[in-house]
Scaffold this motif. Structure first.
Motif, PDB file in Angstrom:
ATOM      1  N   VAL A 160       0.856  -1.185   0.000  1.00  0.00           N
ATOM      2  CA  VAL A 160       0.000   0.000   0.000  1.00  0.00           C
ATOM      3  C   VAL A 160       0.891   1.233   0.000  1.00  0.00           C
ATOM      4  O   VAL A 160       2.005   1.210   0.529  1.00  0.00           O
ATOM      5  N   ARG A 161       0.396   2.298  -0.591  1.00  0.00           N
ATOM      6  CA  ARG A 161       1.113   3.568  -0.592  1.00  0.00           C
ATOM      7  C   ARG A 161       0.448   4.497   0.420  1.00  0.00           C
ATOM      8  O   ARG A 161      -0.738   4.347   0.717  1.00  0.00           O
ATOM      9  N   THR A 162       1.194   5.454   0.928  1.00  0.00           N
ATOM     10  CA  THR A 162       0.661   6.365   1.933  1.00  0.00           C
ATOM     11  C   THR A 162       1.138   7.789   1.668  1.00  0.00           C
ATOM     12  O   THR A 162       2.127   8.023   0.975  1.00  0.00           O
ATOM     13  N   ALA A 163       0.414   8.744   2.268  1.00  0.00           N
ATOM     14  CA  ALA A 163       0.814  10.159   2.245  1.00  0.00           C
ATOM     15  C   ALA A 163       0.274  10.808   3.512  1.00  0.00           C
ATOM     16  O   ALA A 163      -0.709  10.342   4.096  1.00  0.00           O
ATOM     17  N   TRP A 164       0.926  11.890   3.942  1.00  0.00           N
ATOM     18  CA  TRP A 164       0.463  12.599   5.128  1.00  0.00           C
ATOM     19  C   TRP A 164      -0.910  13.205   4.891  1.00  0.00           C
ATOM     20  O   TRP A 164      -1.215  13.717   3.814  1.00  0.00           O
ATOM     21  N   LEU A 165      -1.753  13.161   5.926  1.00  0.00           N
ATOM     22  CA  LEU A 165      -3.109  13.692   5.887  1.00  0.00           C
ATOM     23  C   LEU A 165      -3.295  14.626   7.081  1.00  0.00           C
ATOM     24  O   LEU A 165      -2.680  14.431   8.123  1.00  0.00           O
ATOM     25  N   SER A 166      -4.184  15.610   6.946  1.00  0.00           N
ATOM     26  CA  SER A 166      -4.319  16.620   8.003  1.00  0.00           C
ATOM     27  C   SER A 166      -5.100  16.139   9.226  1.00  0.00           C
ATOM     28  O   SER A 166      -5.173  16.861  10.218  1.00  0.00           O
ATOM     29  N   ARG A 208      -3.918   5.823   3.280  1.00  0.00           N
ATOM     30  CA  ARG A 208      -3.440   4.770   2.395  1.00  0.00           C
ATOM     31  C   ARG A 208      -4.217   4.803   1.088  1.00  0.00           C
ATOM     32  O   ARG A 208      -5.300   5.382   1.006  1.00  0.00           O
ATOM     33  N   ASP A 209      -3.685   4.152   0.077  1.00  0.00           N
ATOM     34  CA  ASP A 209      -4.363   4.145  -1.216  1.00  0.00           C
ATOM     35  C   ASP A 209      -5.653   3.331  -1.206  1.00  0.00           C
ATOM     36  O   ASP A 209      -6.446   3.409  -2.149  1.00  0.00           O
ATOM     37  N   ASP A 210      -5.913   2.573  -0.128  1.00  0.00           N
ATOM     38  CA  ASP A 210      -7.185   1.857  -0.015  1.00  0.00           C
ATOM     39  C   ASP A 210      -8.227   2.674   0.742  1.00  0.00           C
ATOM     40  O   ASP A 210      -9.321   2.190   1.027  1.00  0.00           O
ATOM     41  N   GLY A 211      -7.889   3.924   1.090  1.00  0.00           N
ATOM     42  CA  GLY A 211      -8.829   4.805   1.763  1.00  0.00           C
ATOM     43  C   GLY A 211      -8.785   4.751   3.273  1.00  0.00           C
ATOM     44  O   GLY A 211      -9.520   5.483   3.934  1.00  0.00           O
ATOM     45  N   LYS A 212      -7.940   3.904   3.849  1.00  0.00           N
ATOM     46  CA  LYS A 212      -7.841   3.793   5.300  1.00  0.00           C
ATOM     47  C   LYS A 212      -6.937   4.885   5.866  1.00  0.00           C
ATOM     48  O   LYS A 212      -5.948   5.282   5.250  1.00  0.00           O
TER      49      LYS A 212
END
Length: 235
Positions: A160-166, A208-212
């Motif tokens: 899975v890929r991830t990025a920072w979220l607020s 995550r790219d799965d929306g979690k």
């Protein structure tokens, strides 16, 4: 008789005229966003209309109409009664859509950071013309997931890929809030949308790219957590 070239020139002029008519100060009070070449994905009502202005008027007089799309080719006015958080759109050439709420473009930063604190995310987004993303519509969630899938970073070699979220968790395992202090769990996200991160800790979050959504320490001490940031354009 008008020539073919005359008709070709008339097309852009017609679109410009429609956009001008739709962009008056009075309209701005009700219709917060106008988009070209997109249509609402799940309309509740389809009606014929002689022009985009008529379609606009039909949506205007229906309090439950949250968005309307006018197809220039078919003269069909499609309206949706969905709440803003549930409205989704799709690409449709020659369609003008009007929304009674603000829609802005989500993006992911080219820069990456190990610091997921609210102040740093604001700084990272601001450097590229935006503010930290708040996911308050399903449309934005879909866009954010695609951005993470295309440009996020694999963490701990997982698929899975991830990025920072607020989203930010309050102390003592309290509820998570967005950067404007609105709750994360609401119209779009539920408690089931959170996952247990490998380095769990009160603080910043990733998508995550799965929306979690997962909560991490603000500054993990591992290079694998050097991530881009999800943002939204300010204009």
């Amino acid at each position: 008789m008008a020539s073919h070239n005359d008709h070709q020139r008339a097309g852009p002029l017609l679109l410009l005229t429609i956009v001008t008519l739709l962009g008056t100060a009075a309209d701005a009070v009700v219709f917060q966003t106008i988009m070209m070449n997109v249509t609402v994905l799940h309309p509740d009502l389809n009606m014929t209309a002689s022009a985009a202005c008529e379609c606009k008027a039909k949506c205007f007089v229906l309090p439950k109409c949250s968005a309307a799309s006018y197809d220039i080719t078919t003269s069909v006015c499609s309206m949706t009664y969905d709440a803003p958080c549930n409205v989704t759109t799709t690409f449709a050439p020659g369609v003008i859509s009007l929304f009674k709420f603000v829609i802005r473009e989500a993006f992911i930063t080219k820069g990456k950071t190990v610091n997921g604190s609210p102040d740093n995310l604001k700084k990272m987004c601001g450097a590229e013309g935006g503010v930290p993303l708040i996911i308050n519509t399903k449309q934005l969630l879909r866009e954010a997931r695609q951005l993470v899938a295309d440009h996020g970073i694999w963490v701990n070699f997982k698929a899975v890929r991830t990025a920072w979220l607020s989203a930010y968790q309050t102390p003592n395992n309290g509820p998570s809030h967005w950067s404007d202090n609105s709750p994360v769990i609401g119209c779009v996200s539920t408690a089931n949308d959170f996952f247990s991160a490998s380095l769990i800790g009160t603080g910043a979050s990733v998508l995550r790219d799965d929306g979690k959504i997962g909560t991490l320490l603000e500054q993990p001490r591992f290079l694998a957590y050097t991530l881009p940031v999800l943002c939204i354009r300010t204009s």
